[in-house]
Design an enzyme around this catalytic site. Structure first.
Site, mmCIF file in Angstrom:
data_model
loop_
_atom_site.group_PDB
_atom_site.id
_atom_site.type_symbol
_atom_site.label_atom_id
_atom_site.label_comp_id
_atom_site.label_asym_id
_atom_site.label_seq_id
_atom_site.Cartn_x
_atom_site.Cartn_y
_atom_site.Cartn_z
ATOM 1 N N ASP A 94 0.935 -1.192 0.016
ATOM 2 C CA ASP A 94 -0.154 0.116 -0.059
ATOM 3 C C ASP A 94 0.847 1.366 -0.073
ATOM 4 O O ASP A 94 1.197 1.761 0.765
ATOM 5 C CB ASP A 94 -0.838 0.050 1.102
ATOM 6 C CG ASP A 94 -2.075 1.127 1.163
ATOM 7 O OD1 ASP A 94 -2.165 1.582 -0.045
ATOM 8 O OD2 ASP A 94 -2.662 1.184 1.948
ATOM 9 N N ALA A 95 1.245 1.573 -1.339
ATOM 10 C CA ALA A 95 2.343 2.442 -1.480
ATOM 11 C C ALA A 95 1.766 3.981 -2.101
ATOM 12 O O ALA A 95 2.453 5.040 -1.985
ATOM 13 C CB ALA A 95 3.470 2.075 -2.151
ATOM 14 N N LYS A 96 0.688 3.892 -2.729
ATOM 15 C CA LYS A 96 0.080 4.919 -3.357
ATOM 16 C C LYS A 96 0.974 5.812 -4.217
ATOM 17 O O LYS A 96 0.977 7.036 -3.982
ATOM 18 C CB LYS A 96 -0.624 5.740 -2.167
ATOM 19 C CG LYS A 96 -1.816 5.046 -1.527
ATOM 20 C CD LYS A 96 -2.452 5.880 -0.661
ATOM 21 C CE LYS A 96 -3.806 4.931 -0.086
ATOM 22 N NZ LYS A 96 -3.393 4.057 1.041
ATOM 23 N N ARG A 97 1.756 5.066 -5.045
ATOM 24 C CA ARG A 97 2.595 5.603 -5.909
ATOM 25 C C ARG A 97 2.032 6.121 -7.206
ATOM 26 O O ARG A 97 0.835 6.212 -7.319
ATOM 27 C CB ARG A 97 3.870 4.785 -6.235
ATOM 28 C CG ARG A 97 4.795 4.263 -5.122
ATOM 29 C CD ARG A 97 5.362 5.437 -4.262
ATOM 30 N NE ARG A 97 6.473 4.730 -3.378
ATOM 31 C CZ ARG A 97 6.460 4.608 -1.986
ATOM 32 N NH1 ARG A 97 5.006 4.924 -1.545
ATOM 33 N NH2 ARG A 97 7.526 4.282 -1.380
ATOM 34 N N ASP B 99 -1.838 9.671 1.735
ATOM 35 C CA ASP B 99 -2.531 9.031 2.309
ATOM 36 C C ASP B 99 -3.306 9.415 3.501
ATOM 37 O O ASP B 99 -3.543 10.670 3.581
ATOM 38 C CB ASP B 99 -1.377 7.724 2.895
ATOM 39 C CG ASP B 99 -1.911 6.340 2.885
ATOM 40 O OD1 ASP B 99 -3.309 6.435 3.370
ATOM 41 O OD2 ASP B 99 -1.464 5.563 2.337
#
Lengths: 269, 269
Positions: A94-97, B99
């Site tokens: 879960d890195a949201k890159r 996030d």
């Protein structure tokens, strides 16, 4: 891992539970802090106690980066431990890159090759050429942020563009991208009533649903509006499971919480 | 670093150049690959050769993460080298993070505390509560993606929401966030003609402008439409400078390219 393997695991375990491994050293049992690698020791105990109840683990990279190189080492040990001992479990970074093309390729290499995750979460703001480099990897999955579980989702995601909210534009547009069959989407459980609409746009895609538990989302509602013929749901719980107890019994307590959710899920299948 | 210190450095060096340290082991001079830490050695040579010509360095984290723990160690050595030897230089972690609240706080700790960068780039998709945790740090700067330099910018950023493009909504909305004085914005040089409009929304904010050079953006146009009374611009070049030569003279060649840009900038000041 292929989507078919994931679906098969869901039916075998009667579970579509994803456990978020968001390790905060201020929240884990204090006796672990004496160990050389408390983050990994905490994760290992949680994994040993819960692997039969869940089909996915999702470490959020922020919690590892915050501890610098020590944190990255713990992340690498954690993913290696899962891949070695429980290769049937789907893993999510879960890195949201998301970045311009050649740079997104570097991120994809980091998570799919160096760390060997099955999937990574990606932010859509920079559009097609920021996401397609992730989609180019066979049997790897890109989980695009659509409608997130936080309040800030209402700042831009739900604003209307040409009579369609931004998050719906993201869903719709992404379907035309190259290798879009490797896409899954993040949809917050706190917005379960939106799921019916979302299913008209992406009927067959898997949805990763955070926000059940600590953030207040409801499992039954998510299933009612979001489940499809292949289940199509991964429901995540992080804090509600991993911080169920701060005592010596923390792993057992996390298994009890995971079992509760797994039993609710079995009823929905 | 305060904004005033940054502005003072710009005038002292007659430069608003930011150099992107995006190290790809396939592109650096091959003799460096024999060294124990080729990424750091490459960066050190570039920094030693260019620090008097630029006011900022911007490593993109993707290029370090792609090499795993070795990469993170090189990133840490690089930022420590800059902070120790050139504390007057503004540092940007080009990480494009974002996030939910408590998780963004962990990212902020990673970049502002553990790595001690002056600033970090952040994606706006998750809204206010995903960005404010970064803004809470004194004398640290959050550089929000507004209008990026890639083609994919036209997928969502330029779509109209209530008669205003998404990127303008991002600029407008972000001004009301707590500690918004700590915000800067990413605006691609490939879209210089948009800068005049952007300046009507954020007249006094600093803009980080990538896309000059390899991506085709034009320095004069960016200055014409984007410069304000306090300069208000950091113009980034990565590949055009750091890969100017693949021979033994790579550092000297990078300095020559940086000097060319610095001289053009001096004329604009």
């Amino acid at each position: 891992m292929t989507t078919e393997q994931l679906i098969s695991e869901i039916h075998k375990k009667k579970s579509f539970l994803c456990i978020g491994l968001d390790v905060d050293l201020n929240k884990i049992p204090s006796f672990l802090l004496e160990k050389e690698d408390p983050i990994f020791e905490f994760n290992k105990a949680i994994i040993d106690a819960t692997h039969h109840l869940c089909v996915a683990y999702k470490p959020n990279t922020a919690f590892y980066e915050a501890y610098g190189i020590k944190g990255w080492k713990a992340l690498k040990r954690t993913i290696e431990y899962i891949n070695t001992n429980h290769p049937e479990i789907f893993t999510i970074a879960d890195a949201k890159r998301g970045d311009i093309g050649n740079t997104s390729t570097m991120y994809a290499k980091a998570f799919f090759k160096d760390l060997a995750f099955d999937s990574v979460t990606v932010a859509p703001y920079m559009g097609k050429d920021s996401v397609e480099p992730f989609l180019a990897f066979d049997n790897k999955h890109t989980i695009l942020l659509a409608l997130t579980s936080n309040k800030g989702a209402f700042d831009f995601q739900t604003k209307e563009v040409q009579n369609k909210e931004v998050y719906k534009q993201v869903l719709e547009t992404s379907k035309s991208w190259h290798n879009s069959e490797n896409l899954m989407y993040v949809v917050g459980a706190t917005k379960a009533e939106y799921l019916a609409d979302i299913r008209t746009i992406v009927p067959s895609s898997f949805l990763l649903v955070p926000g059940v538990g600590a953030q207040g989302g409801n499992l039954q509602d998510v299933c009612k509006y979001g489940m499809n013929d292949s289940v199509g749901l991964l429901i995540n719980s992080s804090r509600g499971i991993i911080y169920a107890s701060s005592g010596k019994d923390f792993a057992e307590a996390s298994a009890n919480k995971a079992l509760e959710l797994q039993q609710q899920m079995a009823k929905e299948l």
